[in-house]
Design an enzyme around this catalytic site. Structure first.
Site, mmCIF file in Angstrom:
data_model
loop_
_atom_site.group_PDB
_atom_site.id
_atom_site.type_symbol
_atom_site.label_atom_id
_atom_site.label_comp_id
_atom_site.label_asym_id
_atom_site.label_seq_id
_atom_site.Cartn_x
_atom_site.Cartn_y
_atom_site.Cartn_z
ATOM 1 C CD GLU A 107 -2.733 -0.088 -0.721
ATOM 2 O OE1 GLU A 107 -2.503 1.369 -0.891
ATOM 3 O OE2 GLU A 107 -2.884 -0.875 -1.150
HETATM 4 C C1 LIG Z 1 2.355 -9.734 0.573
HETATM 5 C C2 LIG Z 1 2.212 -8.649 -0.589
HETATM 6 C C3 LIG Z 1 1.007 -8.269 -1.009
HETATM 7 C C4 LIG Z 1 0.787 -7.453 -1.794
HETATM 8 N N1 LIG Z 1 -0.477 -7.027 -2.092
HETATM 9 C C5 LIG Z 1 -0.913 -6.152 -3.358
HETATM 10 C C6 LIG Z 1 -2.052 -5.928 -3.906
HETATM 11 O O1 LIG Z 1 -2.863 -6.664 -3.355
HETATM 12 N N2 LIG Z 1 -2.174 -5.328 -5.046
HETATM 13 C C7 LIG Z 1 -1.110 -4.718 -5.600
HETATM 14 O O2 LIG Z 1 -1.333 -4.093 -6.525
HETATM 15 N N3 LIG Z 1 0.004 -4.721 -4.914
HETATM 16 C C8 LIG Z 1 0.208 -5.799 -3.985
HETATM 17 N N4 LIG Z 1 1.579 -5.677 -3.500
HETATM 18 C C9 LIG Z 1 2.673 -4.910 -3.907
HETATM 19 C C10 LIG Z 1 3.009 -3.676 -3.075
HETATM 20 O O3 LIG Z 1 2.177 -2.957 -2.939
HETATM 21 C C11 LIG Z 1 4.363 -3.519 -3.451
HETATM 22 O O4 LIG Z 1 5.517 -4.679 -3.337
HETATM 23 C C12 LIG Z 1 5.006 -2.192 -2.841
HETATM 24 O O5 LIG Z 1 4.041 -0.946 -3.147
HETATM 25 C C13 LIG Z 1 6.465 -1.786 -3.228
HETATM 26 O O6 LIG Z 1 6.592 -1.977 -4.691
HETATM 27 P P1 LIG Z 1 7.978 -2.891 -5.006
HETATM 28 O O7 LIG Z 1 7.889 -4.339 -4.299
HETATM 29 O O8 LIG Z 1 8.134 -2.848 -6.520
HETATM 30 O O9 LIG Z 1 9.205 -1.998 -4.441
HETATM 31 P P2 LIG Z 1 10.076 -0.813 -5.268
HETATM 32 O O10 LIG Z 1 8.973 0.159 -5.839
HETATM 33 O O11 LIG Z 1 10.831 -1.684 -6.381
HETATM 34 O O12 LIG Z 1 10.754 -0.114 -4.179
HETATM 35 C C14 LIG Z 1 12.095 -0.817 -3.554
HETATM 36 C C15 LIG Z 1 12.648 0.109 -2.341
HETATM 37 O O13 LIG Z 1 12.638 1.420 -2.918
HETATM 38 C C16 LIG Z 1 11.965 2.399 -2.492
HETATM 39 N N5 LIG Z 1 11.733 3.744 -3.290
HETATM 40 C C17 LIG Z 1 11.064 3.614 -4.267
HETATM 41 N N6 LIG Z 1 10.847 4.615 -4.990
HETATM 42 C C18 LIG Z 1 11.268 5.617 -3.922
HETATM 43 C C19 LIG Z 1 11.344 7.188 -4.074
HETATM 44 N N7 LIG Z 1 10.658 7.810 -5.041
HETATM 45 N N8 LIG Z 1 11.943 7.433 -3.085
HETATM 46 C C20 LIG Z 1 12.399 6.625 -1.824
HETATM 47 N N9 LIG Z 1 12.497 5.471 -1.809
HETATM 48 C C21 LIG Z 1 11.742 5.070 -2.996
HETATM 49 C C22 LIG Z 1 10.857 1.696 -1.705
HETATM 50 O O14 LIG Z 1 10.474 2.366 -0.421
HETATM 51 C C23 LIG Z 1 11.631 0.479 -1.389
HETATM 52 O O15 LIG Z 1 12.161 0.618 -0.156
HETATM 53 C C24 LIG Z 1 1.868 -6.637 -2.407
HETATM 54 C C25 LIG Z 1 3.287 -7.080 -1.933
HETATM 55 C C26 LIG Z 1 3.236 -8.073 -1.109
HETATM 56 C C27 LIG Z 1 4.650 -8.528 -0.751
#
Ligand SMILES: Cc1cc2nc3c(=O)[nH]c(=O)nc-3n(C[C@H](O)[C@H](O)[C@H](O)COP(=O)(O)OP(=O)(O)OC[C@H]3O[C@@H](n4cnc5c(N)ncnc54)[C@H](O)[C@@H]3O)c2cc1C
Length: 598
Positions: A443
Site C-alpha cells: 500500500e
Molecule cells: C504480500 C504482498 C501483498 C501485496 N498485495 C498487493 C495487492 O493486493 N495489489 C497490488 O497491486 N500490489 C500488492 N503488493 C505490492 C506492494 O504494494 C509493492 O510491493 C510495494 O508497493 C512496493 O513496490 P515494489 O515491491 O515494486 O518495490 P519498489 O517500488 O521497487 O521499491 C523498492 C525500495 O525502493 C524504495 N523507493 C522506491 N521509490 C522511491 C522513491 N521515490 N523515494 C524513496 N524510496 C523509494 C521503496 O520505498 C522500497 O524500499 C503486495 C506485496 C506483497 C509483498
C-alpha cells in the site's frame, strides 16, 4: 495458541467518553437513530466472531498456507478459512457499514474499523480476503456507472463476491507510471485487458462465488506515465443479466508467492489474456478512482498493525505475569516463589508499556480517522465534508506508516518478553512479527507515505491542514492550560506544536533549493508528526481519565490510562527530539557518498 480478549472497554471509552461518537454522528441523517447500546452490542458480537472463529485458524493458516492447482488455476485456502468466510457472510458482517441502498446495514464506519481491528488481531491473513472488498466497493461506489454499481455493489455488500486491487507488475511497484498492462477498446464498449500483475492479495481463492478485480491498465493510445493509466473492473466470472455468474473470464492465477508472513492469504501472480473489463471513471484518470481504494486500504493497513500490536501486548502480558526469572533489583517480590515474575523487571515493563501505549494511542487515531471518513462522505454540510476530507488526507499517511512502524516495534518487543520462547513457533509470537512486517511495505512503502505527508500533504498546501490540527492542540491548551494535573500531558504537545511550524518551514525552504532534502527528512518528519498527533490523543484520553478520577470513579481502567499516558510522554514521545535532529542533518550526508557505493 495465542490468547485474545477483544478490547471492548477501550473501544467504548474512545467512542463514548472521548469522541462521543453517537451524539456526533447523530447529526448525520443516516445515523439519526443511532444509539450507544446498538454500537456496544454489535462490537461485542464482532469480538466473539474474531476470537471464536478466526483466532483458532491463525496458526493453521500460517502452517498450511495456500495451494495453487496449476491445471485449474484454482487456489485452496487453509483448512477452515472457507467455513469461517461462510459464517462471516451468514452473520451479515460484510455489509455492516455499507450503504443500505445496496443492502448494507449502514452502521458507522468506525464500528466496522473496530471490527476489523479485532479480526486483524486474531487473523490478519484471513481478514485480507474480505478487507480488500471494502476498498473495491468504495472505488465502484464513488466512480462506477449506475450499471456497474447495480451489478457489483450488492454482491460485495452481501459478501457473495470479494474484491482485489491489481496495480503491481514485475517491473513496477512504487512507480505505477511504468505500467505495461494494456486495455484495448471493443466496439461494444468493453475492453480486452492483457498483462501480468504480481503480488495480488486474495487474487484467487475458494471463499466466494466471484472475484471482482479492480485493474489498472493503459489504453492503447494512452499518454506515457501515470497520466495514461485507467481503471477497469475485471470479474473472474462475467456477471449474467440476472445477477449470477456466467462465463469464466480470461484472468487467472499463475503463481502463488512463498513469503515471510500472512501465509494464509493468497498472494497471486495474475495473468490477463484479453480479459473482459469495463472502465471505472474516466479514460487516463484511473489513479483518481484507484486512490479511493488505496486510501481505504492505507487506513486498513494501519488497522492491521494496530490489531497485531494489541494481540502481541495481551500475550506478552500474560507471559510476563507467569514466567519467573531472577529477582527484582529492588528486592524479592514473590517471596513464596524461587524467583520473581519477569514483570518486576523495568525493561520488561518498558516493552509491554510500549506496545500498550502504541495500541491505545493508535486506536484513538484510528477511531478519529474513521469519524472523519464518515463525515467526508455523509455529512450534510459541504464545508464539514471538505474539512474532514482534508484532515483525513493528511492523517492517512500517518495512520499507515506510524501505526505499522509502531506495530513492528511492538510485536518485536513483545516477542522479546518471551525470551527464547518467543522465537519458538508454538508461542505464536514469531508469527505476529512475521505478519507485521509486510504492513510497512505494501500500500505504498512507509518511505512513500512519508514523502506523501511532507511533500504533498504538508508542504503542498503550505502547512494549512497541519495548522488546523495545531488549532485542535491550541483548543485543548486553552481548555486545560490552568489545570496543573494536565501540564505533563499538554506541555509536550504544545511545545512540539510550536517547534513544528519552524521545523516544517525550514525543511520546506531547504527542499525548495534541493528536492533531495525532502527525501532525506521525510521519514523522520513522519515520526515527529505521528507523535504530535498521537500525543494529542493521549492528552485527550488523560483529560477524560483525570476527570473521572476527580469525580471519585475508582475504576482501575482510568488509573491505567493515566499511567500509560505518563509512560508514553516520558519514554516514547521524546523520540521527536532525535528525529528532528537527524532530519536537520540534511541530504548531504546521505547523497555525498559516492565512494561508499562505488
Ligand atoms: C504480500 C504482498 C501483498 C501485496 N498485495 C498487493 C495487492 O493486493 N495489489 C497490488 O497491486 N500490489 C500488492 N503488493 C505490492 C506492494 O504494494 C509493492 O510491493 C510495494 O508497493 C512496493 O513496490 P515494489 O515491491 O515494486 O518495490 P519498489 O517500488 O521497487 O521499491 C523498492 C525500495 O525502493 C524504495 N523507493 C522506491 N521509490 C522511491 C522513491 N521515490 N523515494 C524513496 N524510496 C523509494 C521503496 O520505498 C522500497 O524500499 C503486495 C506485496 C506483497 C509483498
Amino acid at each position: 495458541m495465542a490468547v485474545y480478549t477483544p478490547p471492548l472497554r477501550d473501544m467504548q471509552f474512545l467512542m463514548h467518553e472521548v469522541f462521543h461518537v453517537v451524539d456526533d454522528l447523530k447529526t448525520l441523517p443516516r445515523h439519526a437513530d443511532l444509539d450507544v447500546d446498538t454500537v456496544n452490542a454489535v462490537l461485542e458480537e464482532a469480538g466473539k466472531f474474531a476470537s471464536d472463529v478466526l483466532l483458532p485458524l491463525n496458526a493453521v493458516g500460517d502452517t498450511e498456507g495456500c495451494a495453487l492447482d496449476v491445471s485449474t488455476h484454482e487456489v485452496r485456502t487453509p483448512t477452515g478459512f472457507k467455513e469461517a468466510y461462510a459464517q462471516y457472510v451468514e452473520g451479515g458482517w460484510p455489509g455492516l457499514s455499507s450503504d443500505p441502498q445496496y443492502g448494507g446495514q449502514g452502521l458507522p464506519l468506525v464500528v466496522n474499523q473496530c471490527f476489523y481491528e479485532m479480526m486483524n488481531s486474531t487473523n490478519q491473513a484471513w481478514t485480507m480476503y474480505p478487507g480488500l472488498t471494502h476498498g473495491a466497493h468504495a472505488a465502484v461506489h464513488a466512480y462506477g456507472t449506475d450499471e456497474q454499481k447495480a451489478i457489483y455493489l450488492p454482491k460485495m455488500v452481501s459478501g457473495e463476491w470479494t474484491g482485489t486491487m491489481c496495480l503491481t507488475e514485475p517491473h513496477c511497484g512504487t512507480d505505477l507510471g511504468l505500467m505495461r498492462t494494456k486495455a484495448e477498446a471493443m466496439p461494444d464498449g468493453t475492453y480486452r485487458i492483457t498483462g501480468t500483475k504480481i503480488f495480488i492479495s486474495a487474487g484467487e481463492h475458494n471463499l466466494s462465488g466471484n472475484i471482482v478485480h479492480l485493474v489498472l491498465a493503459r489504453l492503447t493510445d494512452a499518454p506515457p506515465g501515470i497520466k495514461g493509466v485507467s481503471l477497469f473492473v475485471v470479474p473472474k466470472f462475467l456477471p449474467t443479466a440476472d445477477g449470477g455468474v456466467g462465463a469464466r473470464n480470461t484472468i487467472h492465477c499463475s503463481r502463488l508467492e512463498n513469503k515471510m508472513g500472512i501465509h494464509g492469504n493468497a498472494t497471486c501472480q495474475m495473468e490477463l489474456e484479453g480479459a473482459i473489463g469495463t472502465m471505472v471513471g474516466q479514460p487516463n484518470k484511473g489513479m483518481a478512482a484507484m486512490f479511493v481504494m488505496m486510501n481505504a486500504a492505507r487506513l486498513g493497513v494501519g488497522n492491521q498493525s494496530l490489531g497485531l500490536t494489541e494481540v502481541a501486548y495481551q500475550n506478552a502480558l500474560v507471559y510476563a505475569k507467569e514466567r519467573i526469572q531472577m529477582r527484582s533489583l529492588s528486592g524479592p517480590k514473590a517471596k513464596d516463589k524461587p524467583a520473581d515474575p519477569i514483570l518486576v523487571h523495568p525493561d520488561v515493563r518498558k516493552m509491554l508499556l510500549t506496545a500498550k501505549a502504541y495500541a491505545e494511542g493508535g486506536r484513538a487515531l484510528m477511531v478519529y480517522s474513521s469519524i472523519l471518513l464518515e463525515k467526508e462522505h455523509y455529512h450534510p454540510d459541504e464545508k464539514v465534508r471538505k474539512d474532514s476530507g482534508e484532515m483525513l488526507s493528511m492523517l492517512t499517511p500517518i495512520v499507515k506508516a506510524f501505526l505499522t512502524d509502531n506495530g513492528w516495534i511492538a510485536t518485536s518487543g513483545c516477542l522479546q518478553v518471551f525470551g527464547g520462547h518467543g522465537f519458538i513457533k508454538e508461542t505464536g509470537m514469531e508469527q505476529l512479527v512475521r505478519d507485521a512486517r509486510i504492513n510497512l511495505i505494501y500500500e505504498g512503502t512507509n518511505t512513500i507515505q512519508s514523502l506523501d505527508l511532507l511533500g504533498r500533504k504538508v508542504l503542498g498546501n503550505n502547512g494549512a491542514t497541519l495548522k488546523k490540527f495545531g488549532k485542535l492542540i491550541a483548543q485543548l491548551v486553552e481548555e486545560e492550560g490552568v489545570n496543573e494535573d494536565m501540564a505533563e500531558f499538554i506541555n509536550p504537545i504544545a511545545m512540539l506544536g510550536d517547534k513544528m511550524t519552524k521545523f516544517t518551514t525550514e525543511l520546506g525552504f531547504k527542499g525548495f533549493q534541493n528536492a533531495d532534502e525532502v527525501g532525506a527528512a521525510a521519514v523522520d518528519y513522519l515520526r515527529v508528526a505521528g507523535h504530535l498527533v498521537v500525543g494529542y490523543f493521549w492528552a485527550r484520553m488523560a483529560q477524560v481519565a483525570l476527570a473521572e478520577i476527580a469525580k471519585g470513579n475508582t475504576d482501575s481502567f482510568y488509573k491505567a490510562k493515566l499511567q500509560t499516558a505518563r509512560f508514553y510522554f516520558a519514554r516514547l514521545f521524546p523520540e521527536t527530539a532525535s528525529c528532528m535532529l537527524t532530519a536537520r542533518t540534511g541530504a548531504k550526508v546521505l547523497m555525498d557518498t559516492d565512494a561508499v557505493f562505488a
